[in-house]
Design an enzyme around this catalytic site. Structure first.
Site, mmCIF file in Angstrom:
data_model
loop_
_atom_site.group_PDB
_atom_site.id
_atom_site.type_symbol
_atom_site.label_atom_id
_atom_site.label_comp_id
_atom_site.label_asym_id
_atom_site.label_seq_id
_atom_site.Cartn_x
_atom_site.Cartn_y
_atom_site.Cartn_z
ATOM 1 N N ASP A 47 0.835 -1.202 0.000
ATOM 2 C CA ASP A 47 0.000 0.000 0.000
ATOM 3 C C ASP A 47 0.870 1.252 0.000
ATOM 4 O O ASP A 47 2.036 1.205 0.424
ATOM 5 C CB ASP A 47 -0.899 0.012 1.242
ATOM 6 C CG ASP A 47 -1.928 -1.109 1.217
ATOM 7 O OD1 ASP A 47 -2.317 -1.518 0.108
ATOM 8 O OD2 ASP A 47 -2.321 -1.570 2.298
ATOM 9 N N LEU A 200 3.821 0.617 8.345
ATOM 10 C CA LEU A 200 4.008 -0.780 7.917
ATOM 11 C C LEU A 200 5.245 -0.888 7.037
ATOM 12 O O LEU A 200 5.444 -0.076 6.133
ATOM 13 C CB LEU A 200 2.770 -1.261 7.149
ATOM 14 C CG LEU A 200 2.808 -2.701 6.600
ATOM 15 C CD1 LEU A 200 2.873 -3.698 7.747
ATOM 16 C CD2 LEU A 200 1.585 -2.972 5.733
#
Length: 316
Positions: A47, A200
């Site tokens: 992402d 992340l």
């Protein structure tokens, strides 16, 4: 403006350390432009808010990309407790906010529920397709499917690295198809406070680590190319970043065959490998006996016959 590097028949694995803010596809398209390759692909979407290892397969290397796509992965994730969003990350819309009064021991107990083989429902904000359309496009229109099929995944290890009031940092070692955002969202639900990802990073895919000496960011690659165009850098240094095609499958055993046998395989004829003993069918990396050049992979059954193969086009 950075000009493209003019070189033909580029085949290899480029390890990119993806920066936050870029889509995986944007990185891929930029690499294709820089190296002037028609065929290229990445081995697992990250992402825009995520960073870390993004292997890019160039040329013939794309034939073997599935081995990394289907491989186990390791992530480091930081999550904020007390806030649930519609995307399960910080870029989403806040759905619910709750006061956090949770201990480290409580978090560790709940984390134990995620170990092993578990069922996971994919998030709506994902690239999984329904009737040919990615789920995230439905989600952006406000359409949500409550009947999405659960998927079997494996969490080999989920370790709490840090805990500070309403923030937790985890290291997750998982199988293919695992959505970290779903784990964090479910973790928040089980803690009765909600949670979402604020950071992340992917550290590893199979045996390939983001700490590999060949890993480079897109920004660093652009800098190298700019210096090359200013005659300050030898072009060979840029191409040294490319790893050989079989690097991604270097954990598979080797099989050395003669040019003649390889040609026979390429022609689709049945081939039996003598003096080989295996209990069950096994995947091998094929190398040409004299040149030691990687030429592809094959599957050999327990009787010694090659039952399936995939060869690179430029070998013969």
């Amino acid at each position: 403006m950075i000009k493209i590097i003019k070189k033909k028949n580029i085949n290899g694995l480029l390890l990119i350390d993806k920066s936050i803010g870029f889509t995986s596809n944007k990185i891929l398209q930029r690499i294709k432009f820089i190296f002037k390759v028609k065929k290229a692909g990445h081995t697992g979407t990250l992402d825009p808010l995520a960073s870390g290892l993004l292997p890019i397969c160039l040329g013939e290397c794309t034939k073997f990309s599935s081995y990394l796509i289907n491989a186990d992965k390791i992530y480091i994730v930081t999550a904020l407790l007390g806030e649930k969003t519609d995307t399960a990350d910080k870029d989403g819309m806040l759905i619910k906010k709750t006061d956090v009064n949770i201990s480290k021991i409580e978090v560790m107990k709940v984390l134990q529920l995620f170990h092993g083989r578990i069922n996971q429902i994919p998030p709506m904000y994902s690239a999984i397709k329904y009737k040919g359309t990615p789920l995230y496009k439905y989600a952006r229109l406000g359409i949500n499917f409550s009947y999405l099929k659960k998927r079997k995944i494996t969490i080999y290890q989920i370790k709490l690295l840090a805990f500070d009031k309403n923030k937790i940092k985890l290291k997750i070692y998982c199988s293919k198809g695992t959505y970290i955002r779903s784990i964090i969202d479910e973790l928040g639900d089980k803690l009765n406070c909600g949670a979402h990802i604020i950071k992340l990073r992917r550290l590893k895919i199979s045996h390939i680590s983001v700490f590999n000496k060949n890993v480079i960011t897109l920004e660093q690659l652009k800098f190298l190319i700019k210096n090359y165009q200013n005659n300050q850098l030898n072009i060979s240094l840029i191409y040294k970043l490319l790893l050989p095609i079989d690097y991604m499958i270097s954990n598979l055993p080797k099989l050395y065959l003669s040019y003649r046998v390889i040609y026979t395989i390429k022609c689709g004829q049945k081939v039996k490998i003598k003096k080989i003993f295996i209990i069950t069918q096994t995947i091998f990396r094929i190398f040409e006996f004299n040149s030691l050049k990687f030429v592809g992979i094959c599957i050999i059954d327990k009787t010694g016959y090659i039952i399936k193969h995939k060869l690179v086009n430029y070998v013969i």
